[in-house]
Design a protein around this motif. Structure first.
Motif, PDB file in Angstrom:
ATOM      1  N   GLY A  56      48.450  60.243  83.219  1.00 37.01           N
ATOM      2  CA  GLY A  56      48.174  60.425  81.778  1.00 37.01           C
ATOM      3  C   GLY A  56      48.280  59.134  80.993  1.00 37.01           C
ATOM      4  N   GLU A  57      47.952  58.026  81.651  1.00 39.00           N
ATOM      5  CA  GLU A  57      48.034  56.725  80.958  1.00 39.00           C
ATOM      6  C   GLU A  57      46.710  55.982  81.026  1.00 39.00           C
ATOM      7  OE1 GLU A  57      52.260  56.347  79.844  1.00 39.00           O
ATOM      8  OE2 GLU A  57      50.341  55.456  79.220  1.00 39.00           O
ATOM      9  N   PHE A  58      46.357  55.291  79.938  1.00 35.93           N
ATOM     10  CA  PHE A  58      45.253  54.323  79.989  1.00 35.93           C
ATOM     11  C   PHE A  58      45.805  53.067  80.656  1.00 35.93           C
ATOM     12  CE2 PHE A  58      41.668  56.062  77.846  1.00 35.93           C
ATOM     13  CZ  PHE A  58      42.128  56.878  76.825  1.00 35.93           C
ATOM     14  N   CYS A  59      45.151  52.643  81.759  1.00 35.74           N
ATOM     15  CA  CYS A  59      45.632  51.477  82.504  1.00 35.74           C
ATOM     16  C   CYS A  59      44.601  50.351  82.446  1.00 35.74           C
ATOM     17  CB  CYS A  59      45.891  51.868  83.968  1.00 35.74           C
ATOM     18  SG  CYS A  59      47.085  53.200  84.127  1.00 35.74           S
ATOM     19  N   LEU A  60      45.105  49.125  82.264  1.00 34.08           N
ATOM     20  CA  LEU A  60      44.210  47.954  82.160  1.00 34.08           C
ATOM     21  C   LEU A  60      43.344  47.856  83.410  1.00 34.08           C
ATOM     22  CD1 LEU A  60      43.434  45.423  80.497  1.00 34.08           C
ATOM     23  CD2 LEU A  60      45.231  44.176  81.753  1.00 34.08           C
TER      24      LEU A  60
ATOM     25  N   LEU B 234      39.109  53.329  77.341  1.00 37.30           N
ATOM     26  CA  LEU B 234      39.307  52.866  75.965  1.00 37.30           C
ATOM     27  C   LEU B 234      39.091  51.351  75.981  1.00 37.30           C
ATOM     28  CD1 LEU B 234      42.010  53.937  73.417  1.00 37.30           C
ATOM     29  CD2 LEU B 234      41.450  51.526  73.722  1.00 37.30           C
ATOM     30  N   VAL B 235      38.183  50.876  75.144  1.00 37.45           N
ATOM     31  CA  VAL B 235      37.853  49.450  75.061  1.00 37.45           C
ATOM     32  C   VAL B 235      38.140  49.012  73.629  1.00 37.45           C
ATOM     33  CG1 VAL B 235      36.002  47.727  75.240  1.00 37.45           C
ATOM     34  CG2 VAL B 235      36.050  49.682  76.828  1.00 37.45           C
TER      35      VAL B 235
ATOM     36  N   ILE C 152      50.566  48.204  87.436  1.00 42.43           N
ATOM     37  CA  ILE C 152      49.945  48.974  86.367  1.00 42.43           C
ATOM     38  C   ILE C 152      50.335  48.354  85.033  1.00 42.43           C
ATOM     39  CG2 ILE C 152      49.930  51.172  85.157  1.00 42.43           C
ATOM     40  CD1 ILE C 152      50.494  52.623  87.694  1.00 42.43           C
ATOM     41  N   THR C 153      49.314  48.023  84.217  1.00 40.47           N
ATOM     42  CA  THR C 153      49.608  47.642  82.832  1.00 40.47           C
ATOM     43  C   THR C 153      49.046  48.746  81.956  1.00 40.47           C
ATOM     44  OG1 THR C 153      49.418  45.291  83.358  1.00 40.47           O
ATOM     45  CG2 THR C 153      49.271  45.901  81.029  1.00 40.47           C
ATOM     46  N   THR C 154      49.914  49.544  81.381  1.00 40.68           N
ATOM     47  CA  THR C 154      49.418  50.628  80.539  1.00 40.68           C
ATOM     48  C   THR C 154      48.979  50.069  79.184  1.00 40.68           C
ATOM     49  OG1 THR C 154      51.530  51.065  79.477  1.00 40.68           O
ATOM     50  CG2 THR C 154      51.100  52.212  81.583  1.00 40.68           C
ATOM     51  N   LEU C 155      48.241  50.899  78.451  1.00 40.96           N
ATOM     52  CA  LEU C 155      47.784  50.499  77.108  1.00 40.96           C
ATOM     53  C   LEU C 155      48.989  50.136  76.245  1.00 40.96           C
ATOM     54  CD1 LEU C 155      45.499  50.310  74.945  1.00 40.96           C
ATOM     55  CD2 LEU C 155      45.893  52.743  74.492  1.00 40.96           C
ATOM     56  N   ASN C 156      50.018  50.928  76.338  1.00 41.07           N
ATOM     57  CA  ASN C 156      51.221  50.689  75.528  1.00 41.07           C
ATOM     58  C   ASN C 156      51.859  49.346  75.891  1.00 41.07           C
ATOM     59  OD1 ASN C 156      54.110  50.727  74.868  1.00 41.07           O
ATOM     60  ND2 ASN C 156      53.675  52.791  74.094  1.00 41.07           N
ATOM     61  N   ASP C 157      51.974  49.086  77.229  1.00 43.59           N
ATOM     62  CA  ASP C 157      52.529  47.789  77.681  1.00 43.59           C
ATOM     63  C   ASP C 157      51.700  46.649  77.091  1.00 43.59           C
ATOM     64  OD1 ASP C 157      54.160  49.220  79.444  1.00 43.59           O
ATOM     65  OD2 ASP C 157      52.812  48.922  81.167  1.00 43.59           O
ATOM     66  N   PHE C 158      50.370  46.805  77.199  1.00 42.65           N
ATOM     67  CA  PHE C 158      49.467  45.709  76.812  1.00 42.65           C
ATOM     68  C   PHE C 158      49.544  45.455  75.313  1.00 42.65           C
ATOM     69  CE2 PHE C 158      45.937  42.962  77.841  1.00 42.65           C
ATOM     70  CZ  PHE C 158      45.203  42.887  76.679  1.00 42.65           C
ATOM     71  N   ILE C 159      49.548  46.536  74.530  1.00 48.24           N
ATOM     72  CA  ILE C 159      49.610  46.396  73.066  1.00 48.24           C
ATOM     73  C   ILE C 159      50.898  45.672  72.684  1.00 48.24           C
ATOM     74  CG2 ILE C 159      49.915  47.706  70.924  1.00 48.24           C
ATOM     75  CD1 ILE C 159      47.982  49.815  72.108  1.00 48.24           C
ATOM     76  N   THR C 160      51.993  46.085  73.332  1.00 44.87           N
ATOM     77  CA  THR C 160      53.287  45.443  73.032  1.00 44.87           C
ATOM     78  C   THR C 160      53.264  43.972  73.426  1.00 44.87           C
ATOM     79  OG1 THR C 160      54.323  47.570  73.502  1.00 44.87           O
ATOM     80  CG2 THR C 160      55.783  45.646  73.432  1.00 44.87           C
ATOM     81  N   LEU C 161      52.707  43.712  74.616  1.00 43.22           N
ATOM     82  CA  LEU C 161      52.621  42.324  75.115  1.00 43.22           C
ATOM     83  C   LEU C 161      51.800  41.470  74.149  1.00 43.22           C
ATOM     84  CD1 LEU C 161      53.304  40.778  77.857  1.00 43.22           C
ATOM     85  CD2 LEU C 161      50.897  41.213  78.453  1.00 43.22           C
ATOM     86  N   LYS C 162      50.651  41.998  73.720  1.00 39.13           N
ATOM     87  CA  LYS C 162      49.726  41.220  72.882  1.00 39.13           C
ATOM     88  C   LYS C 162      50.242  41.086  71.447  1.00 39.13           C
ATOM     89  CE  LYS C 162      46.727  39.966  75.820  1.00 39.13           C
ATOM     90  NZ  LYS C 162      46.589  38.507  76.101  1.00 39.13           N
ATOM     91  N   GLN C 163      51.169  41.955  71.089  1.00 44.31           N
ATOM     92  CA  GLN C 163      51.723  41.879  69.727  1.00 44.31           C
ATOM     93  C   GLN C 163      52.384  40.520  69.532  1.00 44.31           C
ATOM     94  OE1 GLN C 163      54.081  45.283  68.395  1.00 44.31           O
ATOM     95  NE2 GLN C 163      55.556  43.845  67.497  1.00 44.31           N
ATOM     96  N   LYS C 164      52.866  39.944  70.680  1.00 45.24           N
ATOM     97  CA  LYS C 164      53.542  38.645  70.610  1.00 45.24           C
ATOM     98  C   LYS C 164      52.573  37.533  70.182  1.00 45.24           C
ATOM     99  CE  LYS C 164      57.163  39.827  73.957  1.00 45.24           C
ATOM    100  NZ  LYS C 164      56.653  41.044  74.632  1.00 45.24           N
ATOM    101  N   ASP C 165      51.231  37.819  70.316  1.00 47.55           N
ATOM    102  CA  ASP C 165      50.241  36.806  69.879  1.00 47.55           C
ATOM    103  C   ASP C 165      50.251  36.670  68.362  1.00 47.55           C
ATOM    104  OD1 ASP C 165      49.533  36.707  72.481  1.00 47.55           O
ATOM    105  OD2 ASP C 165      47.605  37.757  72.285  1.00 47.55           O
ATOM    106  N   PHE C 166      50.864  37.669  67.704  1.00 44.61           N
ATOM    107  CA  PHE C 166      50.867  37.654  66.228  1.00 44.61           C
ATOM    108  C   PHE C 166      52.307  37.513  65.775  1.00 44.61           C
ATOM    109  CE2 PHE C 166      46.441  38.919  65.821  1.00 44.61           C
ATOM    110  CZ  PHE C 166      46.195  39.562  67.026  1.00 44.61           C
ATOM    111  N   PRO C 167      52.766  36.281  65.529  1.00 43.55           N
ATOM    112  CA  PRO C 167      54.194  36.025  65.255  1.00 43.55           C
ATOM    113  C   PRO C 167      54.766  36.877  64.113  1.00 43.55           C
ATOM    114  CG  PRO C 167      52.857  34.035  64.889  1.00 43.55           C
ATOM    115  CD  PRO C 167      51.941  35.057  65.452  1.00 43.55           C
TER     116      PRO C 167
END
Ligand code: P6P
Length: 340
Positions: free
Chosen positions: A192-196, A174-175, A6-21
């Motif tokens: 209760g989580e948005f999952c990828l 959520l897209v 499971i990759t939740t929305l929160n996990d994904f947002i945090t993961l992708k934040q690394k794309d923005f140094p």
């Protein structure tokens, strides 16, 4: 047993934040607040009909439309979530004439502004037809710490730092995009989580679906009538006749075409000389998603994202979806090319 990653929305947002140094987590925090607000709205929508939340609020909103009780509820939930996030200094929504200026000290320091249609297509709610919430995020232009101004909300769509939508349908999704592609998350009510569920969405360059309210046919200009006939002609090479699919809920019509390929049209017409849809909080965010997924969005002559808004509630003709289908519509509208 298969591992169920499971990759939740929160996990994904945090993961992708690394794309923005240089990211400090402000946008991540804002997106997470939007996700939470969407879950609250979803709960209410899922019970619509059982609780006193359907039907009209008795208020006619600034659009001159009968505001639905759920419009009001969704507007309040998203407004409160954005206000308390500490990342947003003001919002513009379909339900309010002017931008809403957050005056709390912590909010005025917010780096972002948000433009929203809190509940699009809400007239469908009472009949159990899917509806959506649409959001668009910009960096503010005015200095942080001061009150946000109208100019902050009149930026071209190319300036969006993120945009997305929630579709309350057979499942709730959520897209969104932050400019590095489009990803879709499905709400798992059991946790209760948005999952990828739809990573890296790409829309086909061509499709066989056209979405337009053909009930307005007599009001359409000639070039649109000709395009509709083009869709209905038999031509095996191009897969015509196309299929007509129109729900009357922008997010639902767009989402289906995004995944399957197709084009959505809301032209200006004799009833709506500037079109019906709103540039700032409907066309721009949807156009951002479309382009990030490899599609296109136009007002018939110009790229939607390149239009400089003059007012928050400005309307625009709107053609969005598979790139080649949008280009074909532009050819029909461009007199020079129409007869080729
Ligand atoms: P019509 C819903 O009211 C909405 O704003 C969009 O969601 C939808 O695409 C459009 O209007 C439908 O308009 O005139 O076809 O009913």
């Amino acid at each position: 047993m298969n591992s169920y990653k499971i990759t939740t929305l929160n996990d994904f947002i945090t993961l992708k934040q690394k794309d923005f140094p240089f990211a400090k987590g402000e946008l991540s925090n804002l997106l997470n607040h939007i996700g939470t607000a969407a879950k609250i709205v979803n709960k209410k929508i899922n019970k619509a009909g059982l609780v006193d939340i359907i039907g009209r609020s008795g208020v006619v909103n600034i659009q001159g439309e009968n505001q639905q009780k759920l419009d009001n509820f969704a507007d309040k939930v998203f407004t409160d979530a954005l206000r308390t996030s500490g990342e947003c200094c003001g919002i513009a929504t379909e339900e309010n004439q002017n931008e809403i200026v957050f005056t709390e000290k912590f909010a005025k320091k917010g780096k972002y502004i948000v433009c929203m249609d809190p509940l699009d297509g809400s007239s469908n709610i009472d009949y159990n037809v899917s509806v959506g919430s649409i959001f668009s995020i910009y960096r503010r232009i005015t200095p942080r710490g001061e009150k946000v101004k109208n100019e902050d909300f009149l930026q071209e769509g190319t300036e969006q730092v993120a945009a997305g939508y929630v579709i309350y349908g057979s499942s709730t999704m959520l897209v969104y995009s932050t400019g590095n592609g489009v990803n879709g998350f499905t709400l798992d009510p059991s946790i209760g989580e948005f999952c990828l569920s739809h990573p890296d969405i790409k829309t086909p360059d061509d499709g066989k679906i056209y979405s337009i309210n053909e009930g307005n046919y007599i009001f359409f200009h000639e070039e649109i009538k000709k395009y509709i006939k083009y869709c209905q002609e038999k031509d095996e090479d191009s897969g015509r006749p196309y299929t007509s699919r129109y729900i009357g809920s922008l997010v639902s019509d767009f989402h289906r075409n995004l995944l399957m390929g197709g084009v959505f049209l809301y032209p200006q017409n004799k009833k709506a000389p500037k079109g019906k849809l709103r540039l700032v909080y409907e066309c721009n965010p949807i156009a951002f998603i479309a382009e990030q997924a490899g599609g296109a969005a136009s007002d018939g002559k110009k790229r939607i994202l390149a239009i400089r808004p003059k007012s928050i509630h400005q309307r625009s003709p709107f053609y969005v979806g598979s790139k080649n289908m949008v280009r074909k519509i532009e050819d029909f509208i461009d007199e020079r090319k129409r007869n080729n």
